[in-house]
Scaffold this motif. Structure first.
Motif, PDB file in Angstrom:
ATOM      1  N   ASP A  40      28.481  49.255  72.281  1.00  0.00           N
ATOM      2  CA  ASP A  40      28.311  50.691  72.053  1.00  0.00           C
ATOM      3  C   ASP A  40      26.992  50.974  71.341  1.00  0.00           C
ATOM      4  O   ASP A  40      26.259  51.882  71.720  1.00  0.00           O
ATOM      5  CB  ASP A  40      29.469  51.267  71.234  1.00  0.00           C
ATOM      6  CG  ASP A  40      30.756  51.394  72.029  1.00  0.00           C
ATOM      7  OD1 ASP A  40      30.729  51.209  73.263  1.00  0.00           O
ATOM      8  OD2 ASP A  40      31.800  51.671  71.406  1.00  0.00           O
ATOM      9  N   GLN A  41      26.684  50.200  70.303  1.00  0.00           N
ATOM     10  CA  GLN A  41      25.434  50.430  69.574  1.00  0.00           C
ATOM     11  C   GLN A  41      24.237  50.058  70.450  1.00  0.00           C
ATOM     12  O   GLN A  41      23.228  50.760  70.440  1.00  0.00           O
ATOM     13  CB  GLN A  41      25.375  49.639  68.287  1.00  0.00           C
ATOM     14  CG  GLN A  41      24.058  49.905  67.560  1.00  0.00           C
ATOM     15  CD  GLN A  41      24.011  49.370  66.161  1.00  0.00           C
ATOM     16  OE1 GLN A  41      24.880  48.640  65.745  1.00  0.00           O
ATOM     17  NE2 GLN A  41      22.982  49.747  65.448  1.00  0.00           N
ATOM     18  N   ARG A  42      24.357  49.003  71.188  1.00  0.00           N
ATOM     19  CA  ARG A  42      23.258  48.598  72.077  1.00  0.00           C
ATOM     20  C   ARG A  42      22.979  49.691  73.106  1.00  0.00           C
ATOM     21  O   ARG A  42      21.835  50.013  73.374  1.00  0.00           O
ATOM     22  CB  ARG A  42      23.617  47.286  72.767  1.00  0.00           C
ATOM     23  CG  ARG A  42      22.517  46.744  73.590  1.00  0.00           C
ATOM     24  CD  ARG A  42      22.856  45.389  74.123  1.00  0.00           C
ATOM     25  NE  ARG A  42      21.728  44.898  74.870  1.00  0.00           N
ATOM     26  CZ  ARG A  42      21.609  43.705  75.341  1.00  0.00           C
ATOM     27  NH1 ARG A  42      22.578  42.830  75.145  1.00  0.00           N
ATOM     28  NH2 ARG A  42      20.554  43.338  76.013  1.00  0.00           N
ATOM     29  N   ARG A  43      24.046  50.257  73.649  1.00  0.00           N
ATOM     30  CA  ARG A  43      23.909  51.340  74.617  1.00  0.00           C
ATOM     31  C   ARG A  43      23.252  52.559  73.974  1.00  0.00           C
ATOM     32  O   ARG A  43      22.380  53.188  74.557  1.00  0.00           O
ATOM     33  CB  ARG A  43      25.282  51.701  75.181  1.00  0.00           C
ATOM     34  CG  ARG A  43      25.238  52.718  76.275  1.00  0.00           C
ATOM     35  CD  ARG A  43      26.637  52.888  76.890  1.00  0.00           C
ATOM     36  NE  ARG A  43      26.717  54.186  77.485  1.00  0.00           N
ATOM     37  CZ  ARG A  43      27.438  55.185  77.038  1.00  0.00           C
ATOM     38  NH1 ARG A  43      28.197  55.030  75.989  1.00  0.00           N
ATOM     39  NH2 ARG A  43      27.428  56.342  77.623  1.00  0.00           N
ATOM     40  N   SER A  44      23.666  52.891  72.753  1.00  0.00           N
ATOM     41  CA  SER A  44      23.079  54.027  72.042  1.00  0.00           C
ATOM     42  C   SER A  44      21.592  53.805  71.791  1.00  0.00           C
ATOM     43  O   SER A  44      20.797  54.725  71.907  1.00  0.00           O
ATOM     44  CB  SER A  44      23.786  54.244  70.692  1.00  0.00           C
ATOM     45  OG  SER A  44      25.116  54.614  70.892  1.00  0.00           O
ATOM     46  N   ALA A  45      21.233  52.563  71.427  1.00  0.00           N
ATOM     47  CA  ALA A  45      19.836  52.253  71.163  1.00  0.00           C
ATOM     48  C   ALA A  45      18.994  52.367  72.426  1.00  0.00           C
ATOM     49  O   ALA A  45      17.861  52.845  72.390  1.00  0.00           O
ATOM     50  CB  ALA A  45      19.715  50.851  70.556  1.00  0.00           C
ATOM     51  N   VAL A  46      19.540  51.965  73.544  1.00  0.00           N
ATOM     52  CA  VAL A  46      18.808  52.041  74.816  1.00  0.00           C
ATOM     53  C   VAL A  46      18.572  53.491  75.194  1.00  0.00           C
ATOM     54  O   VAL A  46      17.472  53.869  75.603  1.00  0.00           O
ATOM     55  CB  VAL A  46      19.578  51.297  75.938  1.00  0.00           C
ATOM     56  CG1 VAL A  46      19.003  51.608  77.305  1.00  0.00           C
ATOM     57  CG2 VAL A  46      19.569  49.803  75.680  1.00  0.00           C
ATOM     58  N   PHE A  47      19.603  54.321  75.036  1.00  0.00           N
ATOM     59  CA  PHE A  47      19.471  55.723  75.437  1.00  0.00           C
ATOM     60  C   PHE A  47      18.685  56.537  74.421  1.00  0.00           C
ATOM     61  O   PHE A  47      18.206  57.613  74.732  1.00  0.00           O
ATOM     62  CB  PHE A  47      20.842  56.356  75.688  1.00  0.00           C
ATOM     63  CG  PHE A  47      21.475  55.852  76.952  1.00  0.00           C
ATOM     64  CD1 PHE A  47      20.880  56.103  78.172  1.00  0.00           C
ATOM     65  CD2 PHE A  47      22.655  55.119  76.916  1.00  0.00           C
ATOM     66  CE1 PHE A  47      21.461  55.631  79.361  1.00  0.00           C
ATOM     67  CE2 PHE A  47      23.233  54.655  78.085  1.00  0.00           C
ATOM     68  CZ  PHE A  47      22.626  54.905  79.294  1.00  0.00           C
TER      69      PHE A  47
END
Length: 130
Positions: free
Chosen positions: A120-127
């Motif tokens: 979830d955090q990785r996805r947030s960082a990418v977006f």
């Protein structure tokens, strides 16, 4: 420690569901019979296995942690009410309270999110990247 503690908590919570789902596969016929004996259709067992094993993996990985935690928390409360409602039996009372505590941990995960070291955090960082 502040960054690693959500990962540790997710592993502690998730492994419980993952291992429970796996054990239901290994003892499929017995579990299906137990469900039927408790007036729960044994045909629901594949869904229970998917929710437990898949949900456990999702919690550990921190994928869709808020949604999965809500689903597992509700499942855990329903399971407590159906399977551990004989409070005259101290073991059943303890198992009921254990399920309530697990649901509480899942509520915290739903409110605060997966934290560091999660998909979830990785996805947030990418977006969030420009």
């Amino acid at each position: 420690m502040k960054q690693i503690s959500p990962l540790i908590a997710r592993i502690f919570l998730g492994q419980l569901f993952l291992l429970s789902g796996i054990s239901k596969i290994q003892g499929y016929d017995n579990m299906q019979g137990y469900m039927n004996a408790m007036s729960v259709p044994g045909e629901l067992l594949p869904l229970v296995i998917i929710l437990e094993a898949g949900g456990g993996l999702a919690v550990i990985a921190g994928w869709q942690a808020r949604r999965v935690s809500i689903a597992l928390g509700l499942f855990t409360l329903v399971a407590a009410a159906i399977f551990h409602n004989n409070f005259a039996d101290q073991i059943q009372l303890i198992m009921f309270m254990k399920n309530i505590a697990i649901a509480g941990g899942l509520m915290l995960l739903a409110v605060h999110g997966a934290g560091a070291y999660s998909l979830d955090q990785r996805r947030s960082a990418v977006f969030a990247s420009p």
